[in-house]
Enzyme design. Structure first.
Site, PDB file in Angstrom:
ATOM      1  N   ARG A  98      43.349  60.125  71.820  1.00 44.08           N
ATOM      2  CA  ARG A  98      44.306  59.224  70.962  1.00 44.08           C
ATOM      3  C   ARG A  98      44.267  57.739  71.788  1.00 44.08           C
ATOM      4  NH1 ARG A  98      48.623  58.988  73.839  1.00 44.08           N
ATOM      5  NH2 ARG A  98      49.278  61.093  73.678  1.00 44.08           N
ATOM      6  N   TYR A 118      51.469  42.161  49.985  1.00 47.65           N
ATOM      7  CA  TYR A 118      51.257  43.444  49.667  1.00 47.65           C
ATOM      8  C   TYR A 118      52.729  44.011  49.652  1.00 47.65           C
ATOM      9  CZ  TYR A 118      49.904  48.107  49.718  1.00 47.65           C
ATOM     10  OH  TYR A 118      49.778  49.456  49.783  1.00 47.65           O
ATOM     11  N   ASP A 121      46.182  38.835  56.568  1.00 47.90           N
ATOM     12  CA  ASP A 121      45.592  40.237  55.921  1.00 47.90           C
ATOM     13  C   ASP A 121      44.403  39.919  55.065  1.00 47.90           C
ATOM     14  OD1 ASP A 121      45.234  42.398  54.248  1.00 47.90           O
ATOM     15  OD2 ASP A 121      47.501  42.787  54.319  1.00 47.90           O
ATOM     16  N   LYS A 155      40.303  49.989  51.647  1.00 43.14           N
ATOM     17  CA  LYS A 155      40.075  49.187  50.592  1.00 43.14           C
ATOM     18  C   LYS A 155      38.455  49.052  50.511  1.00 43.14           C
ATOM     19  CE  LYS A 155      44.283  49.849  49.720  1.00 43.14           C
ATOM     20  NZ  LYS A 155      45.203  48.774  50.138  1.00 43.14           N
TER      21      LYS A 155
HETATM   22  C1  LIG Z   1      46.507  48.562  50.767  1.00 41.70           C
HETATM   23  C2  LIG Z   1      47.010  47.294  51.364  1.00 41.70           C
HETATM   24  C3  LIG Z   1      47.678  47.167  52.579  1.00 41.70           C
HETATM   25  C4  LIG Z   1      48.233  48.576  53.133  1.00 41.70           C
HETATM   26  O1  LIG Z   1      47.172  49.601  53.587  1.00 41.70           O
HETATM   27  P1  LIG Z   1      47.293  51.052  53.615  1.00 41.70           P
HETATM   28  O2  LIG Z   1      45.903  51.594  54.061  1.00 41.70           O
HETATM   29  O3  LIG Z   1      47.441  51.516  52.397  1.00 41.70           O
HETATM   30  O4  LIG Z   1      48.269  51.514  54.528  1.00 41.70           O
HETATM   31  C5  LIG Z   1      48.046  46.339  53.352  1.00 41.70           C
HETATM   32  N1  LIG Z   1      47.618  44.976  52.668  1.00 41.70           N
HETATM   33  C6  LIG Z   1      46.955  44.685  51.428  1.00 41.70           C
HETATM   34  C7  LIG Z   1      46.476  43.652  51.061  1.00 41.70           C
HETATM   35  C8  LIG Z   1      46.436  46.077  51.024  1.00 41.70           C
HETATM   36  O5  LIG Z   1      45.940  46.033  49.754  1.00 41.70           O
END
Ligand SMILES: *Cc1c(COP(=O)(O)O)cnc(C)c1O
Length: 381
Positions: A46, A98, A172, A197
């Site tokens: 961890r 998001y 982000d 993603k």
């Molecule tokens: C999918 C997404 C998130 C969240 O990510 P997870 O891996 O689903 O927790 C945050 N910001 C953006 C822009 C996203 O597309």
């Protein structure tokens, strides 16, 4: 080394004990010590493990930051940044976040005493007002391009504004990836990712990461990674790292396919407008040219005929899958009004442009002719 080379080699030195060219996956939860308290760098998985450390080194390099901490999901990564705040501290964020990030701010951190204020992504004065609207502004939170309307947000301008007020800027970078945009070069302090993603890129892993401009900025987050324990498993890290090796190549094709599809959709009957930063009709086109290397693999379109037309289009697709998420090799179609943005009341989402006729496409890596004919036949069904 250039980006493509770093994506393949950073954190991927051949294994020293066996020569394995690809570093092995370290599943061990614990590490044997030579004497009490004497380790070879790892004690418990961890706290740290080699597979995760390799991924973190690679991501820090790709974003141009000094350090990275990987998390079990994108939202766990967002949480870790917000966890550095104290009750009474404030976050200023752009409106088009998001959905999960909005929920985190609104339903988790706000009730814990964090002030949150929102501003229109294209309006610097609105950000300035929002900074004054919270008691102790600490963080500016941005996304660019935004979801699902693909607005381009001025990262350089807004992070300069933030720093003049003593705020740290978080970007982000999930939609653009470091392959197209490196927010730290424009003045951001933190970059956050859903590695689920484009970085993972194959729709088979959930993960997240925070990259900080300096080691110092990551210290508390590194502490929280271990103290809170929202860590990714080694196999998840391995999959993300494997995805990153082809990121540059994949992104190139995502952009190429999306651009072609955007141009074709522009002329299709039944389409009211196509939203793609690569089109000169897009309000953020010039800014995108300055801030991004290319325009990305996401595009949105608004259909004439509202909900009925949108549903018919979504169900008529054969190559595109109707699914949430984005950034994988396969093309996906999403209807924000009933899927990702269904929790936002219609009176709020419609004026913001998230209409019943809006469709978001994550353009994948299939042959462009198949994508074009799929989209065109979906209009005919
Ligand atoms: C999918 C997404 C998130 C969240 O990510 P997870 O891996 O689903 O927790 C945050 N910001 C953006 C822009 C996203 O597309």
């Amino acid at each position: 080394m250039r980006f493509e080379t770093r994506a393949i080699h950073i954190g991927q030195d051949p294994d020293r004990s066996t020569g394995a060219t690809i570093p092995p996956l370290y599943l061990s939860s614990t590490y044997t010590q030579t004497a009490p308290g004497e380790t070879r760098g790892y004690d418990y998985a961890r706290s740290d493990n080699p597979t995760r450390a390799n991924l973190e080194a690679c991501l820090a390099s790709l974003e141009g930051g000094e350090a990275c901490a990987a998390f079990a999901s994108g939202l766990a990564a967002c949480s870790a940044i917000l966890d550095t705040l104290q009750p009474g501290d404030g976050v200023v964020a752009s409106h088009d976040l998001y959905g999960g990030t909005f929920r985190l701010l609104d339903k988790v951190f706000r009730p814990q005493g964090i002030d949150v204020a929102f501003a229109e992504s294209g309006d610097p004065e609105a950000f300035e007002r929002a900074i004054h609207a919270v008691r102790t502004p600490r963080l500016l939170w941005l996304e660019s391009p935004t979801n699902p309307l693909l607005d381009i947000v001025d990262i350089g301008g807004l992070s300069a504004l933030a720093s003049s007020y003593g705020l740290l800027t978080v970007v982000d970078n999930t939609f653009a990836t470091p392959g197209l945009q490196r927010p730290i070069e424009f003045g951001a302090d933190y970059v956050v990712h859903s590695t689920t993603k484009y970085l993972g890129g194959h729709s088979d892993v959930i993960g997240g990461a925070v990259i900080a401009r300096t080691f110092d900025l990551l210290k508390r987050i590194r502490f929280l990674q271990n103290a809170r324990g929202a860590v990714p498993g080694p196999f998840d890290c391995y999959l993300v790292q494997r995805g990153i090796k082809t990121l540059a190549l994949r992104i190139e094709r995502h952009c190429k396919n999306a651009r072609r599809l955007a141009h074709i959709l522009q002329d299709a009957t039944g389409v009211r407008r196509v939203i793609y930063p690569g089109l000169s009709s897009h309000a953020g086109h010039e800014l995108a040219k300055r801030q991004m290397k290319d325009f990305g693999g996401m595009l949105s379109l608004e259909l004439e005929g509202g909900l009925v037309a949108a549903k018919r289009f979504c169900t008529g697709l054969r190559v595109f899958s109707l699914a949430e998420s984005l950034g994988g090799i396969e093309s996906l179609c999403c209807h924000p009004a009933t899927m990702t943005h269904a929790s936002i009341p219609k009176e709020i989402r419609e004026p913001r442009g998230i209409t019943d006729g809006l469709i978001r496409l994550s353009v994948g890596l299939e042959h462009i002719d198949d994508l074009v004919s799929d989209v065109l036949q979906a209009f005919k069904d």
